[in-house]
Motif scaffolding. Structure first.
Motif, PDB file in Angstrom:
ATOM      1  N   ALA A   1       0.850  -1.264  -0.189  1.00  8.89           N
ATOM      2  CA  ALA A   1       0.107   0.182   0.125  1.00  8.89           C
ATOM      3  C   ALA A   1       0.677   1.154  -0.049  1.00  8.89           C
ATOM      4  CB  ALA A   1      -1.119  -0.116   1.143  1.00  8.89           C
ATOM      5  N   HIS A   2       1.855   1.126   0.794  1.00  8.81           N
ATOM      6  CA  HIS A   2       2.942   2.524   0.824  1.00  8.81           C
ATOM      7  C   HIS A   2       3.468   2.432  -0.442  1.00  8.81           C
ATOM      8  CE1 HIS A   2       2.672   4.149   4.938  1.00  8.81           C
ATOM      9  NE2 HIS A   2       2.010   2.930   5.317  1.00  8.81           N
TER      10      HIS A   2
ATOM     11  N   GLY B   1       2.979   5.761  -2.763  1.00  5.14           N
ATOM     12  CA  GLY B   1       4.033   6.727  -3.156  1.00  5.14           C
ATOM     13  C   GLY B   1       4.457   7.134  -4.427  1.00  5.14           C
ATOM     14  N   ARG B   2       3.995   6.105  -5.291  1.00  2.00           N
ATOM     15  CA  ARG B   2       4.461   6.404  -6.834  1.00  2.00           C
ATOM     16  C   ARG B   2       2.889   6.645  -7.473  1.00  2.00           C
ATOM     17  NH1 ARG B   2       5.460   0.629  -7.083  1.00  2.00           N
ATOM     18  NH2 ARG B   2       3.655  -0.551  -8.270  1.00  2.00           N
ATOM     19  N   SER B   3       1.889   7.217  -6.906  1.00  2.00           N
ATOM     20  CA  SER B   3       0.760   7.466  -7.455  1.00  2.00           C
ATOM     21  C   SER B   3       0.824   9.061  -7.861  1.00  2.00           C
ATOM     22  CB  SER B   3      -0.437   7.333  -6.532  1.00  2.00           C
ATOM     23  OG  SER B   3      -0.295   8.092  -5.454  1.00  2.00           O
ATOM     24  N   ASP B   4       0.188   9.231  -9.073  1.00  2.00           N
ATOM     25  CA  ASP B   4      -0.052  10.574  -9.636  1.00  2.00           C
ATOM     26  C   ASP B   4      -1.452  11.393  -8.925  1.00  2.00           C
ATOM     27  OD1 ASP B   4       2.374  10.639 -11.280  1.00  2.00           O
ATOM     28  OD2 ASP B   4       1.058   9.222 -12.492  1.00  2.00           O
ATOM     29  N   VAL B   5      -2.172  10.346  -8.832  1.00  2.00           N
ATOM     30  CA  VAL B   5      -3.498  10.777  -8.243  1.00  2.00           C
ATOM     31  C   VAL B   5      -3.918   9.845  -6.985  1.00  2.00           C
ATOM     32  CG1 VAL B   5      -6.308  11.407  -8.756  1.00  2.00           C
ATOM     33  CG2 VAL B   5      -4.591  11.808 -10.123  1.00  2.00           C
ATOM     34  N   PHE B   6      -4.297  10.281  -5.883  1.00  2.00           N
ATOM     35  CA  PHE B   6      -4.573   9.409  -4.943  1.00  2.00           C
ATOM     36  C   PHE B   6      -6.085   9.716  -4.356  1.00  2.00           C
ATOM     37  CE2 PHE B   6      -4.834   7.826  -0.491  1.00  2.00           C
ATOM     38  CZ  PHE B   6      -4.403   6.463  -0.566  1.00  2.00           C
TER      39      PHE B   6
ATOM     40  N   PRO C   1      -2.622   1.761   9.406  1.00  2.00           N
ATOM     41  CA  PRO C   1      -1.784   2.674   8.563  1.00  2.00           C
ATOM     42  C   PRO C   1      -2.513   3.359   7.435  1.00  2.00           C
ATOM     43  CG  PRO C   1      -1.391   0.497   7.978  1.00  2.00           C
ATOM     44  CD  PRO C   1      -2.454   0.262   9.110  1.00  2.00           C
ATOM     45  N   ALA C   2      -3.742   3.227   7.295  1.00  3.19           N
ATOM     46  CA  ALA C   2      -4.496   3.750   6.154  1.00  3.19           C
ATOM     47  C   ALA C   2      -4.690   5.192   6.312  1.00  3.19           C
ATOM     48  CB  ALA C   2      -5.974   3.173   6.125  1.00  3.19           C
TER      49      ALA C   2
ATOM     50  N   ARG D   1       1.295  10.139   2.810  1.00  3.02           N
ATOM     51  CA  ARG D   1       2.334   9.609   1.796  1.00  3.02           C
ATOM     52  C   ARG D   1       2.232   9.749   0.300  1.00  3.02           C
ATOM     53  NH1 ARG D   1       5.970   8.235  -0.458  1.00  3.02           N
ATOM     54  NH2 ARG D   1       7.234   6.214  -0.787  1.00  3.02           N
ATOM     55  N   ALA D   2       1.241   9.888  -0.286  1.00  7.13           N
ATOM     56  CA  ALA D   2       0.812  10.154  -1.820  1.00  7.13           C
ATOM     57  C   ALA D   2       1.359  11.546  -1.929  1.00  7.13           C
ATOM     58  CB  ALA D   2      -0.548   9.860  -2.152  1.00  7.13           C
ATOM     59  N   GLN D   3       0.623  12.502  -1.016  1.00  6.75           N
ATOM     60  CA  GLN D   3       0.938  13.867  -1.428  1.00  6.75           C
ATOM     61  C   GLN D   3       2.381  14.437  -1.137  1.00  6.75           C
ATOM     62  OE1 GLN D   3      -1.615  16.375   1.376  1.00  6.75           O
ATOM     63  NE2 GLN D   3      -2.404  16.952  -0.589  1.00  6.75           N
ATOM     64  N   ARG D   4       3.044  13.642  -0.200  1.00  9.75           N
ATOM     65  CA  ARG D   4       4.773  14.068   0.008  1.00  9.75           C
ATOM     66  C   ARG D   4       5.271  13.502  -1.283  1.00  9.75           C
ATOM     67  NH1 ARG D   4       3.997  11.804   5.057  1.00  9.75           N
ATOM     68  NH2 ARG D   4       4.896   9.855   4.442  1.00  9.75           N
ATOM     69  N   SER D   5       4.871  12.565  -2.151  1.00  6.50           N
ATOM     70  CA  SER D   5       5.590  12.068  -3.551  1.00  6.50           C
ATOM     71  C   SER D   5       5.075  12.861  -4.433  1.00  6.50           C
ATOM     72  CB  SER D   5       5.273  10.941  -3.553  1.00  6.50           C
ATOM     73  OG  SER D   5       5.902   9.956  -2.500  1.00  6.50           O
TER      74      SER D   5
END
Length: 250
Positions: A180-181, A185-190, A201-202, A208-212
């Protein structure tokens, strides 16, 4: 068409990777009660009865209470996927959705036809042996328990069987958490859909997505812990918003 829906659809269309996190709000429209909040399951049952330590100390009593919980959860109803589940399937089949990370244990995403599903909290559809890890479908095991086999035991090693969900006091399984992490971490849209984002951890995955560098869209009836910093914050029914996004992409 709502301009925010059109804008979100445009972001999804141009993204290389879209990942969705789903919570109880996706399943409530199918008649599945939520665990928390007004009318939730934990208003009717004591969470301590479903702690892993309780299972270890009194597996027979645990299973007796678990049968009651399962009946409260499903009853005599036939639980079917709803429009939100179906919209996520449509996104996946159109190549717009890489994976669903779900906090739900009801299996409705798979029943709807979603293929890439990471179950963070396990599944109600199976049971597992605490000794050897053997897994099998849950329904026949619950029938055995109702018929008096308390606790039901493993056919391979005679160890105690437990529902294949993460109980209170149990460690989160490493593989789905790590997966999941990585996906976040490699998503463009979450997309954070139908989740109050209060349970780890959800709850940490949108950040996590925004930081990336991902665009964050929250679709939930109520405000969440990340609503104030989301790029899109839809306080609306997921069964209305998601089909509208699919329509905007067509």
């Amino acid at each position: 068409m709502d301009e925010r829906i059109a804008a979100l659809a445009s972001e999804i269309a141009s993204a290389d990777s879209v990942v969705a996190l789903t919570g109880a709000g996706v399943s409530t429209a199918s008649g599945v009660p939520s665990f928390r909040g007004d009318g939730g399951i934990w208003e009717r049952f004591d969470q301590r009865d479903f702690h892993f330590r309780r299972f270890q100390a009194d597996p027979a009593g645990f299973w007796t209470d678990r049968i009651d919980l399962r009946e409260a959860f499903y009853g005599d109803r036939e639980i079917e996927p709803n429009a939100a589940h179906e919209a996520l399937v449509a996104l996946e089949r159109a190549g717009h959705l890489d994976a669903i990370l779900t906090q739900n244990v009801d299996g409705l995403h798979q029943a709807a036809g979603s293929e890439s599903v990471v179950e963070l909290h396990g599944t109600n559809r199976e049971v597992e042996c605490v000794d050897c890890g053997h897994r099998e479908p849950a329904d026949p095991i619950f029938e055995r328990a109702r018929d008096g086999e308390l606790p039901p035991t493993c056919p391979d090693c005679s160890g105690d069987l437990k529902p294949a969900v993460v109980l209170f006091g149990e460690s989160m399984p490493d593989e789905p958490t790590i997966r999941a992490h990585e996906l976040a971490g490699r998503s463009d849209v979450f997309l954070a859909i139908g989740s109050s984002l209060t349970v780890q951890p959800a709850a940490g995955l949108p950040s996590r997505a925004q930081r990336s560098g991902a665009t964050l869209a929250v679709i939930n009836l109520e405000e969440t812990s990340v609503s104030s910093r989301a790029d899109y914050d839809h306080r609306a029914d997921v069964t209305e918003v998601l089909p509208a996004v699919v329509e905007a992409l067509e």
